[in-house]
Design an enzyme around this catalytic site. Structure first.
Site, PDB file in Angstrom:
ATOM      1  N   GLU A   1       0.810  -1.227   0.000  1.00  0.00           N
ATOM      2  CA  GLU A   1       0.000   0.000   0.000  1.00  0.00           C
ATOM      3  C   GLU A   1       0.838   1.270   0.000  1.00  0.00           C
ATOM      4  O   GLU A   1       0.490   2.263  -0.643  1.00  0.00           O
ATOM      5  CB  GLU A   1      -0.938   0.007   1.221  1.00  0.00           C
ATOM      6  CG  GLU A   1      -2.120  -0.943   1.112  1.00  0.00           C
ATOM      7  CD  GLU A   1      -1.803  -2.358   1.542  1.00  0.00           C
ATOM      8  OE1 GLU A   1      -2.725  -3.201   1.527  1.00  0.00           O
ATOM      9  OE2 GLU A   1      -0.626  -2.627   1.886  1.00  0.00           O
TER      10      GLU A   1
ATOM     11  N   ALA B   1     -10.452  -0.431   4.446  1.00  0.00           N
ATOM     12  CA  ALA B   1      -9.927   0.827   4.983  1.00  0.00           C
ATOM     13  C   ALA B   1      -8.892   0.567   6.070  1.00  0.00           C
ATOM     14  O   ALA B   1      -7.964   1.371   6.245  1.00  0.00           O
ATOM     15  CB  ALA B   1     -11.068   1.674   5.545  1.00  0.00           C
TER      16      ALA B   1
ATOM     17  N   HIS C   1     -10.936  -5.642   9.748  1.00  0.00           N
ATOM     18  CA  HIS C   1     -11.688  -5.429   8.509  1.00  0.00           C
ATOM     19  C   HIS C   1     -12.953  -4.607   8.748  1.00  0.00           C
ATOM     20  O   HIS C   1     -13.876  -4.644   7.929  1.00  0.00           O
ATOM     21  CB  HIS C   1     -12.078  -6.772   7.876  1.00  0.00           C
ATOM     22  CG  HIS C   1     -10.924  -7.608   7.426  1.00  0.00           C
ATOM     23  ND1 HIS C   1     -10.168  -8.338   8.300  1.00  0.00           N
ATOM     24  CD2 HIS C   1     -10.389  -7.813   6.192  1.00  0.00           C
ATOM     25  CE1 HIS C   1      -9.207  -8.981   7.626  1.00  0.00           C
ATOM     26  NE2 HIS C   1      -9.330  -8.679   6.346  1.00  0.00           N
TER      27      HIS C   1
END
Length: 658
Positions: free
Chosen positions: A397, A421, A464
């Site tokens: 990421e 997210a 999550h």
């Protein structure tokens, strides 16, 4: 030191000498100014000039270079007027950052130089993004990015090399191995014999070069650059060198054994090359003296010009206006019929129509290509737009966010999908320290949207289910969008992609397939900073966003006796304070509902602003309702207890009864 001129002419040899000598003479001037207290900090590159000179000399003027804070020769090699550099170092207006950053922490599109941030690693991923843009346009250009041996221990280094290898990006990864990361020697930083060996693990070509031999640097890089333009690929280049000064002047060099200093002193790149040119009858003492006098005169004149500039005076409006790049919202109204679709369909439509509208928009994320993404938002996109624009990424990421920044620098837009997210934490640094600050620092925009599938209610557990908007609403320079309805999600996503500033776009997973609404089938936009008044009443103002809006609606449906203004914020940065204040002044009571844990969330700031601006109109204390101060549990009973929905009903009743 063995020099091999190969086919270089006398003129080329002398040109390289001039390019070496100029930064050395500037450095000598800077060391005097440091001692005189006229410059606050300096990172010396004495002993390493040949690397910067060679890289800059072989790259074309329109090819990007991403240097570090010890690469003065990159800036002089690109012929930046010296007075502008002196102004930058003194924090003057003719510098590149309006006094907001120091040293070489800046970029300039005019000279195709992109400076580093102090965290070092992200610039490697930025180089990937710049190179990707060149490759997408089939331009046959090379991008060069510098780092030191110390930063090769950072995760961004490995992520950037992996991405460049997988995507075959024409990036020169320039590693200046000068023996020490500040005071830590290389034997305490890595175990492999050479950093170049790390290229083997990524399947990329690598070379070891004598970083103090300007002719070896120049001739090898010239051949490599030519080859990389014809056959795009990454190359890892380890330059063996040494810095003869401290990490910065204040740190000194007491930690370096004297014999090591002595050994490298005889390998000085300027002195050795000068003696070689004299031996070759290319340089005479007279010409050398005249050249030095000419360069010193130029340096002194430009220093005096910068010193004569007035000090920057603080201007409040200019400071605040430069946090974001100016963006004039372009309203596009729908001209089509509507169809009843789910939230996930509306987002997919908005993304697809933006891809059609912007041919330089690239989507990046894990599993987003043929698989269509974890939530199938991009299902079918590859067939329409191709894999160049719909790019599966490795699990990295941080470097992907940095690559988005690089794409923006080189004329592209990007949408980056965080699979969840929660995973944005591994890309946090480039978001809050690069994207968010880049326009304020040197007026470059970050045309990047980060999509954030978020939220609880689906029993996905601690990693999550987070709704972590408060991580970003705290950071100036970022815009934060959090829609609750399909219509808003589609229109706001289109605007986010149009906006040249970095946008964190939150999408609640529990709403993806449960929330339906009539949504226009064609492209349209909605403005940021405009809350939606969903219900009107005089009893109380309810302020929420995301799933909280629907919890509030359910509560009001159960309690029809409560007449409330219900404000859906839609965007959290910018925030529609006018709508909030207008409603609170009307009702006299306010309650803010957020899904995030309560402490430190945006509800706290909204409550504080209501107290500061609407105190005389309040009939009760402002209430905040949020989730428990814990991680998000997995099982339904625990998750239901964690979430604030039930507590909101109680708090609302208490506020009405106050």
């Amino acid at each position: 030191m063995d020099f091999d001129r190969k086919q270089l002419t006398n003129e080329q040899l002398l040109d390289l000498y001039k390019k070496l000598l100029k930064p050395r003479l500037i450095e000598e001037k800077m060391l005097i100014l440091i001692r005189q207290g006229k410059v606050s900090k300096w990172f010396s590159g004495i002993g390493q000039e040949a690397i910067s000179v060679g890289v800059t000399a072989v790259l074309h003027k329109d090819e990007y270079i991403l240097p570090m804070h010890r690469n003065l020769a990159v800036f002089t090699g690109r012929d930046i007027p010296l007075y502008r550099l002196f102004s930058q170092w003194q924090g003057k207006a003719n510098g590149f950052t309006k006094g907001r950053d120091r040293s070489f922490h800046f970029g300039t599109q005019e000279f195709k130089i992109i400076g580093m941030i102090s965290h070092l690693g992200p610039q490697l991923g930025v180089a990937d993004g710049i190179a990707l843009a060149h490759k997408l346009r089939n331009e046959g250009k090379v991008t060069a990015v510098f780092t030191g041996e110390g930063a090769t221990s950072e995760g961004d280094f490995h992520e950037a090399l992996n991405i460049a290898a997988v995507w075959e990006l024409p990036v020169m990864f320039i590693i200046e191995n000068n023996g020490y990361g500040l005071s830590t020697p290389t034997n305490e930083q890595y175990r492999c014999e050479n950093i170049a060996d790390k290229g083997i693990g990524y399947g990329i070509e690598s070379h070891i070069i004598d970083g103090n031999n300007i002719l070896e640097v120049y001739t090898k890089l010239d051949a490599l650059a030519t080859s990389m333009r014809e056959n795009p690929r990454p190359v890892l280049l380890e330059f063996k060198t040494f810095r003869m000064r401290g990490h910065e002047e204040a740190s000194g060099t007491k930690y370096v054994p004297q014999e090591l200093m002595d050994m490298w002193a005889v390998k000085d790149p300027v002195t050795n090359y000068r003696e070689y040119l004299k031996t070759e009858k290319v340089l005479t003492d007279e010409y050398d003296e005249a050249l030095r006098a000419e360069l010193k005169k130029e340096i002194d004149e430009h220093y005096q010009q910068a010193s004569a500039e007035p000090a920057i005076e603080a201007n409040l409006s200019e400071e605040l206006n430069d946090v974001y790049k100016t963006y004039v919202f372009e309203e596009v109204n729908s001209k089509s019929n509507s169809e009843n679709v789910r939230m996930i369909d509306a987002i997919s439509q908005g993304l697809k129509q933006s891809m059609e509208r912007h041919d330089k928009l690239v989507i990046m994320g894990q599993d987003i290509a043929e698989y269509g993404g974890a939530f199938k938002i991009t299902d079918g996109f590859v067939a329409q737009f191709g894999k160049d624009r719909v790019r599966n990424t490795p699990i990295c990421e941080s470097a992907i966010v940095s690559a988005g920044m690089g794409l923006s620098i080189n004329g592209y837009k990007s949408v980056i999908e965080m699979q969840f997210a929660d995973f944005v934490s591994t890309g946090f640094n480039p978001i809050v320290n690069y994207l968010a600050k880049v326009h304020y620092r040197w007026q470059e925009n970050a045309d990047v949207v980060v999509r954030m599938p978020c939220g609880a209610g689906v029993q996905a557990g601690p990693f999550h289910s987070q709704t972590n908007e408060a991580w970003f609403t705290k950071t100036p320079g970022l815009k934060v969008v959090y829609p609750a309805f399909p219509y808003d999600a589609k229109g706001l996503l289109a605007t986010a992609i149009n906006d040249p500033n970095p946008v964190m776009f939150f999408e609640h997973k529990a709403l993806y397939r449960s929330m339906y609404q009539d949504v226009p089938t064609d492209y349209y936009t909605l403005p940021f900073g405009k809350a939606s008044l969903i219900k009107e009443g005089d009893d109380v103002t309810i302020i929420s966003f995301g799933a909280g809006v629907h919890w509030a609606l359910e509560t009001l449906a159960k309690k029809p006796e409560i007449n409330a203004d219900l404000l859906d914020l839609r965007t959290l940065q910018p925030l529609d304070m006018e709508a909030i204040f207008t409603s609170v002044k009307k009702t006299g009571k306010a309650i803010i509902l957020q899904e995030d844990t309560l402490f430190g969330g945006i509800a706290s700031d909204i409550a504080a602003m209501i107290m500061e601006n609407c105190f005389e109109h309040l009939d009760a204390p402002v209430k905040r309702v949020g989730s428990l101060e814990s991680a998000i549990p997995f099982t339904k009973a625990l998750e239901d207890q964690y979430l604030p929905k039930a507590r909101f009903e109680t708090a609302l009743a208490e506020l009405i009864a106050y």
